[in-house]
Design a protein around this motif. Structure first.
Motif: not given
Length: 347
Positions: A139-164
């Motif tokens: 919920v909330g549209g945060k998306t990301a991947i990790d890098l060796p130097c830290g968690k969730n450092l590369v990402g984008a705000f992308k809201q889903p069309s729905c959550v089930i």
């Protein structure tokens, strides 16, 4: 069926009902124009729930392709992301098609980031299969991947069309993974809702299933309210990171292998509360954490953890934002220079 509506840059609904996975095709068909879907999942969830999702989609006329990657935080990487991109290319996924994330937080995070970036963006649907993903990361549209130097450092705000959300899928989770999600539920009680905290604290790993539907609804409602007020995480939404600044450092220190995300957050919440609250609040939090067999500490040197906090995405130049809860149900955003934060934690 319970429905929670989110009003953000893209308005969407979160649907909550037991057995919903079996009948989710119609809900998905209602929010996309395509009848072609790329399902992204991990090797555990694939064997448990993919066939049910595939049938529900095909019953609504969808053609479906599937990408499966190894479960675990280590897969939330540039390598897996590039494999997903290649899979989408090989299956001729276009901007009018959709991605469906079937799985826990890692699946949702990397699938959402792929949806945000592939062909400059296409629709995606979240079907979270862990408690942590249902109440928090989906919920909330945060998306990301990790890098060796830290968690969730590369990402984008992308809201889903729905959550089930289908609470029935939680029945296949191990006690460890359920507790992982309960750490985030405890966080919600600490930052915003004392009544929720007391409900959680009055149960434990053995009997929380009797109130889990209520916990799911309350946590999602809190996150919805916070996201609507601060979609892009520049103000109030930062409170959702209570326990995460130090928690992410714990995960990173152990290379994402020793502690689950929830366990690391539990450690982070306890460490921060120990530094900022009186013993009454600390003991209530400790008792609640222990009721769900979560840790309050780890063997990592605090000095090493503090240094890793400098890579936290809440950093602003030489300043670091962090969250404290002086009372149960009330959160505050604090800001210190990195050096001052180190002194604050270490002394």
């Amino acid at each position: 069926m319970q429905t929670i509506s989110v009003k953000a840059s893209l308005n969407y609904n979160i649907y909550i009902e037991r057995g919903l996975l079996n009948n989710c095709g119609r809900l998905i068909a209602d929010v996309v124009n395509t009848r072609k879907a790329a399902v992204i999942t991990d090797d555990i969830v694939d064997g448990l729930y993919y066939k049910k999702l595939e049938k529900a989609l095909k019953d609504e006329g969808f053609s479906v392709v599937k990408f499966v990657f190894p479960n675990g935080e280590a897969s939330k990487s540039t390598e897996t992301l590039n494999e997903i991109y290649n899979f989408l290319c090989e299956n001729s996924i276009t901007r009018s098609d959709c991605i469906i994330a079937l799985g826990g937080g890692v699946v949702g995070d990397i699938s959402g980031y792929a949806a945000a970036t592939f062909l400059r963006g296409l629709k995606y649907i979240q079907i979270p299969t862990t408690l942590l993903a249902q109440i928090d990361s989906s919920v909330g549209g945060k998306t990301a991947i990790d890098l060796p130097c830290g968690k969730n450092l590369v990402g984008a705000f992308k809201q889903p069309s729905c959550v089930i959300c289908d609470p029935d899928v939680l029945s296949t989770l191990s006690e460890k993974i359920m507790s992982d999600g309960m750490a985030e539920a405890i966080k919600y009680g600490m930052i915003r809702d004392r009544e929720l905290f007391e409900l959680i604290a009055s149960h434990n790993t053995e009997n929380v299933s009797s109130v889990i539907d209520k916990i799911i609804y309350k946590c999602i409602s809190i996150k919805r309210d916070v996201v609507e007020n601060d979609e892009f995480d520049t103000g109030e939404r930062m409170i959702l990171n209570f326990g995460h600044t130090l928690g992410h450092a714990v995960e990173s220190y152990y290379n994402y292998e020793t502690y689950t995300h929830g366990s690391a957050v539990a450690i982070g919440m306890y460490m921060m509360t120990e530094k900022t609250c009186d013993n009454t609040v600390l003991e209530k939090l400790k008792s609640c954490i222990k009721a769900y067999k979560l840790p309050c500490g780890c063997d990592a040197p605090v000095s090493s953890l503090v240094k890793l906090c400098g890579n936290d995405k809440k950093r602003e130049s030489a300043m670091l934002n962090f969250i404290v809860c002086p009372q149960i149900g009330h959160a505050q955003i604090k800001k210190l220079a990195i050096a001052d934060f180190e002194n604050f934690i270490l002394n």
